[in-house]
Design a protein around this motif. Structure first.
Motif, short mmCIF file in Angstrom:
data_model
loop_
_atom_site.label_atom_id
_atom_site.label_comp_id
_atom_site.label_asym_id
_atom_site.label_seq_id
_atom_site.Cartn_x
_atom_site.Cartn_y
_atom_site.Cartn_z
N LEU A 86 0.82 -1.21 0.00
CA LEU A 86 0.00 0.00 0.00
C LEU A 86 0.85 1.25 0.00
CD1 LEU A 86 -2.80 -1.27 2.36
CD2 LEU A 86 -3.19 -0.27 0.09
N LYS A 87 0.33 2.28 -0.67
CA LYS A 87 1.00 3.56 -0.79
C LYS A 87 0.11 4.65 -0.20
CE LYS A 87 2.90 2.08 -5.25
NZ LYS A 87 2.99 2.40 -6.70
N PRO A 88 0.69 5.77 0.22
CA PRO A 88 -0.16 6.87 0.73
C PRO A 88 -1.24 7.31 -0.26
CG PRO A 88 2.12 7.25 1.33
CD PRO A 88 2.12 6.05 0.42
N GLU A 89 -0.94 7.22 -1.54
CA GLU A 89 -1.94 7.63 -2.54
C GLU A 89 -3.09 6.65 -2.67
OE1 GLU A 89 1.37 7.35 -2.96
OE2 GLU A 89 1.89 6.60 -4.97
N ASP A 90 -3.03 5.52 -1.97
CA ASP A 90 -4.17 4.60 -1.93
C ASP A 90 -5.21 5.02 -0.88
OD1 ASP A 90 -1.83 1.92 -2.36
OD2 ASP A 90 -3.17 2.76 -3.89
N THR A 91 -4.87 6.03 -0.10
CA THR A 91 -5.80 6.52 0.92
C THR A 91 -7.09 7.01 0.29
OG1 THR A 91 -4.03 7.11 2.45
CG2 THR A 91 -6.14 8.26 2.71
N ALA A 92 -8.21 6.47 0.74
CA ALA A 92 -9.51 6.81 0.17
C ALA A 92 -10.60 6.05 0.94
CB ALA A 92 -9.58 6.44 -1.31
N VAL A 93 -11.82 6.41 0.65
CA VAL A 93 -12.96 5.56 1.04
C VAL A 93 -13.17 4.55 -0.08
CG1 VAL A 93 -15.40 5.46 1.61
CG2 VAL A 93 -14.01 7.40 2.39
N TYR A 94 -13.23 3.29 0.29
CA TYR A 94 -13.38 2.22 -0.69
C TYR A 94 -14.82 1.71 -0.67
CZ TYR A 94 -8.42 2.00 -1.67
OH TYR A 94 -7.15 2.31 -2.09
N TYR A 95 -15.40 1.61 -1.87
CA TYR A 95 -16.78 1.17 -2.02
C TYR A 95 -16.84 -0.10 -2.86
CZ TYR A 95 -17.88 6.02 -0.77
OH TYR A 95 -17.98 7.24 -0.15
N CYS A 96 -17.68 -1.03 -2.45
CA CYS A 96 -17.97 -2.14 -3.35
C CYS A 96 -19.31 -1.88 -4.03
CB CYS A 96 -17.98 -3.49 -2.64
SG CYS A 96 -19.38 -3.79 -1.57
N ALA A 97 -19.47 -2.48 -5.19
CA ALA A 97 -20.66 -2.23 -6.00
C ALA A 97 -21.03 -3.48 -6.78
CB ALA A 97 -20.40 -1.07 -6.95
N ALA A 98 -22.32 -3.60 -7.08
CA ALA A 98 -22.84 -4.72 -7.86
C ALA A 98 -23.51 -4.19 -9.11
CB ALA A 98 -23.83 -5.53 -7.03
N GLY A 99 -23.23 -4.82 -10.24
CA GLY A 99 -23.81 -4.35 -11.50
C GLY A 99 -23.79 -5.42 -12.55
#
Length: 126
Positions: A86-99
């Motif tokens: 992991l890198k600092p630029e991976d910092t985020a809110v992570y969402y899963c989705a279905a489609g």
């Protein structure tokens, strides 16, 4: 209707690993392409990875190729995102989705997904 709940986020040092999980309730989990997206503060929601319904074909954003792995267990109605190096630029809110069902190669667009989880925060410190 499908309800999605993510878990596994947290704070990790650069170079570390996290495994995100997304549990689905409702019917026909295996009939959906599953995807992971992420959104950093002030930025758009970006595609991370997607996995096909049954055969486990995968698609990744260039920024995570070789570091992240998406997988699913249709018997458990769960999709995973293993994140390594992991890198600092991976910092985020992570969402899963279905489609879907649509060709996997097209499923890097967030507007093609019908159901979303509430997100889980991933913070990578330098």
């Amino acid at each position: 209707q499908v309800q999605l709940v993510e878990s596994g986020g947290g704070l990790v040092q650069a170079g570390g690993s996290l495994r995100l999980s997304c549990g689905a309730s409702g019917r026909s989990f295996s009939s959906y392409v599953m995807g992971w997206f992420r959104q950093a503060p002030g930025k758009e929601r970006d595609f991370v990875a997607a996995i096909s319904r049954s055969f486990g074909n995968t698609n990744y954003a260039d920024s995570v190729k070789g570091r992240f792995t998406i997988s699913r267990d249709n018997a458990k109605n769960t999709v995973y995102l293993q994140m390594n190096s992991l890198k600092p630029e991976d910092t985020a809110v992570y969402y899963c989705a279905a489609g879907g069902p649509r060709p996997l190669a097209t499923m890097n667009q967030f507007n093609l997904y019908d159901y979303w989880g509430q997100g889980t925060q991933v913070t990578v410190s330098s």
